[in-house]
Design an enzyme around this catalytic site. Structure first.
Site, PDB file in Angstrom:
ATOM      1  N   ASN D  54       0.633  -1.181  -0.057  1.00 53.38           N
ATOM      2  CA  ASN D  54      -0.104  -0.073   0.019  1.00 53.38           C
ATOM      3  C   ASN D  54       0.829   1.275   0.082  1.00 53.38           C
ATOM      4  OD1 ASN D  54       0.609  -0.975   2.559  1.00 53.38           O
ATOM      5  ND2 ASN D  54      -0.858   0.235   3.451  1.00 53.38           N
ATOM      6  N   CYS D  65      -3.895   0.931  -2.622  1.00 52.95           N
ATOM      7  CA  CYS D  65      -3.772  -0.096  -1.945  1.00 52.95           C
ATOM      8  C   CYS D  65      -2.738  -1.229  -2.727  1.00 52.95           C
ATOM      9  CB  CYS D  65      -5.003  -0.899  -1.674  1.00 52.95           C
ATOM     10  SG  CYS D  65      -6.359   0.153  -0.853  1.00 52.95           S
ATOM     11  N   GLU D  67      -3.154  -4.451  -3.181  1.00 55.82           N
ATOM     12  CA  GLU D  67      -3.721  -5.222  -4.281  1.00 55.82           C
ATOM     13  C   GLU D  67      -3.672  -4.439  -5.585  1.00 55.82           C
ATOM     14  OE1 GLU D  67      -5.128  -4.416  -1.380  1.00 55.82           O
ATOM     15  OE2 GLU D  67      -6.218  -5.870  -0.398  1.00 55.82           O
ATOM     16  N   CYS D 101     -10.290  -2.264  -4.270  1.00 58.98           N
ATOM     17  CA  CYS D 101      -9.474  -3.170  -5.094  1.00 58.98           C
ATOM     18  C   CYS D 101     -10.304  -4.304  -5.542  1.00 58.98           C
ATOM     19  CB  CYS D 101      -8.321  -3.631  -3.808  1.00 58.98           C
ATOM     20  SG  CYS D 101      -7.322  -2.410  -3.501  1.00 58.98           S
TER      21      CYS D 101
HETATM   22 ZN   LIG Z   1      -7.921  -1.622  -1.543  1.00 55.26          ZN
END
Ligand SMILES: [Zn+2]
Ligand SMILES: [Zn+2]
Ligand SMILES: [Zn+2]
Ligand SMILES: [Zn+2]
Lengths: 159, 159, 159, 159
Positions: D54, D65, D67, D101
């Site tokens: 992140n 983030c 992901e 995400c």
């Molecule tokens: Zn996220």
């Protein structure tokens, strides 16, 4: 979603005015990039309805959807308790909120809060005798299972 | 910014009610992660004022600032013509909009639109005889030079 | 921007490989909604180059631009010091980063960091004898004046 | 989630190196605002692993983030086919991706793609004989039911 039929969560009068508000909200969409209008209407705990439309941006990433527009309008006026959301588009089927909106709704709404996905031809379907107008009723919890929320930032950390 | 003194762009009465609205807007900030309250107020071409506050989110990325809240509120009610913006925070100095908000404002506002950055101690400064209350007046163009906007997506492409 | 001619900030060899990398980066754009490809290349302090492309999303708001893709790639590999950025698109003129990207660059880059806006016909212009290839060289500070940054969240607050 | 026990989707060797990569990825988190480190690792169809952390921003809204960092890294290098994702944090329980995400993953990943939520004390749990290390295995479809995706923008519109 359960295959078992759901009973409607809202009173008929609230349900009807919320759906009507989502269609009204759609009128003010600013969607010159997608040409995909979305309208959202939030029913607050005090009975008021807050309307939102999608407001797109040339950067694409700066776009704010109808659902988030409705939420920030409400919160910025002091309203933080909600009982239902209705969303409609120009598509004659139930279209669901994006993940970004699900996350923002999650911050303020109970997981059990009903979310009504309203097809663009709702009025026609009702007129034809389809009582629910083709609305798919779901909830925050069904839309964002295992959700990440404020409480997770409070958990003890043991790296 | 030019070193040459600026004359105020707005009429005194509009300027005062816009700044007052930004402080009122700040009251409804939802900022449990940053504890940094922001209030914004947009003066529309029709004379109405639209207020926004920052609405944060546990995901951080889902946060919507005060300025964007004000813009989407306005646009979702059919208002797309603006003449000024005022922004205030809890900090006793002029704090500027983030780049995301500058981009979203750019979609709807003239590049020459005045943006008033209002310190939290504005009232005190005025009471002490500082006529401008410490406000830094800037503009969309000064905040986002060489801006990217809708017209760039229309340009002929020659890869 | 000053009317005074700028001398190039980068050494010619770095400038050339950075611009080349931006064009290479553009190849991997995922831009099915805008059909507007963007490539970005960051020159890190250690001499390495990190490439990014725009990665769009059906939600529009979930779109991540080329410049931000490059930054998060670098930072997630441990690189946080940068000396220059080049950006190119499919348009034969200098196109600027959106405000969102300016804000994210601001978190890691010096305000004086050069940002090279490279027209899609750069090679042709160079071949025609235009030494700078039509590149507009700007900087973080010129793109995001009065910027909001980490230090503002640390300021004492006096509501 | 079904109460019926799931068999692991990945081969043990892939599962182990993916989880290890998520922990490595976490090292490069830039999370000065939340102090909440997240690491993500994507297993691509070609067997390569792409790591993300992140990367927060003073604007909060500009935060990306772990992901999404992993996804845009992969796509910007030409990798668009994925077979699994692992995510870990500093919290000794399974923490789920945010809705933003989930939406960005949805653009590129099959709905059936396994998503492994790995507690920070995974190694300890394994050492204690808990074979699955406390990992909660879910999927894109379980995380984003009724998802909104590219195909919905193609639907015929009948306002
Ligand atoms: Zn996220
Ligand atoms: Zn959305
Ligand atoms: Zn902002
Ligand atoms: Zn951008």
């Amino acid at each position: 979603m359960s295959a078992i039929a759901k009973t409607w969560t809202l009173e008929v009068s609230d349900r009807e005015r919320l759906i009507k508000a989502a269609f009204e909200a759609r009128e003010f969409a600013y969607c010159k990039y997608s040409n995909f209008r979305v309208g959202a209407a939030l029913l607050a705990a005090d009975g008021s309805i807050i309307k939102g439309a999608n407001i797109e941006n040339a950067s694409y990433g700066g776009t704010i959807c109808a659902e988030r527009t409705a939420i920030v309008k409400a919160v910025s006026e002091g309203t933080r308790a909600f009982v239902a959301l209705a969303v409609t588009t120009d598509v004659p089927s139930a279209i669901s909120p994006c993940g970004i909106c699900r996350q923002v709704l999650r911050e303020f709404c109970a997981l059990t809060m009903p979310v009504l996905l309203v097809p663009s031809n709702y009025d026609k379907l009702v007129a034809e005798g389809k009582a629910d107008g083709g609305v798919l009723e779901t909830s925050i919890d069904e839309l964002l299972p295992h959700s990440f929320g404020p409480e997770h930032l409070e958990l003890p950390r043991k790296p």
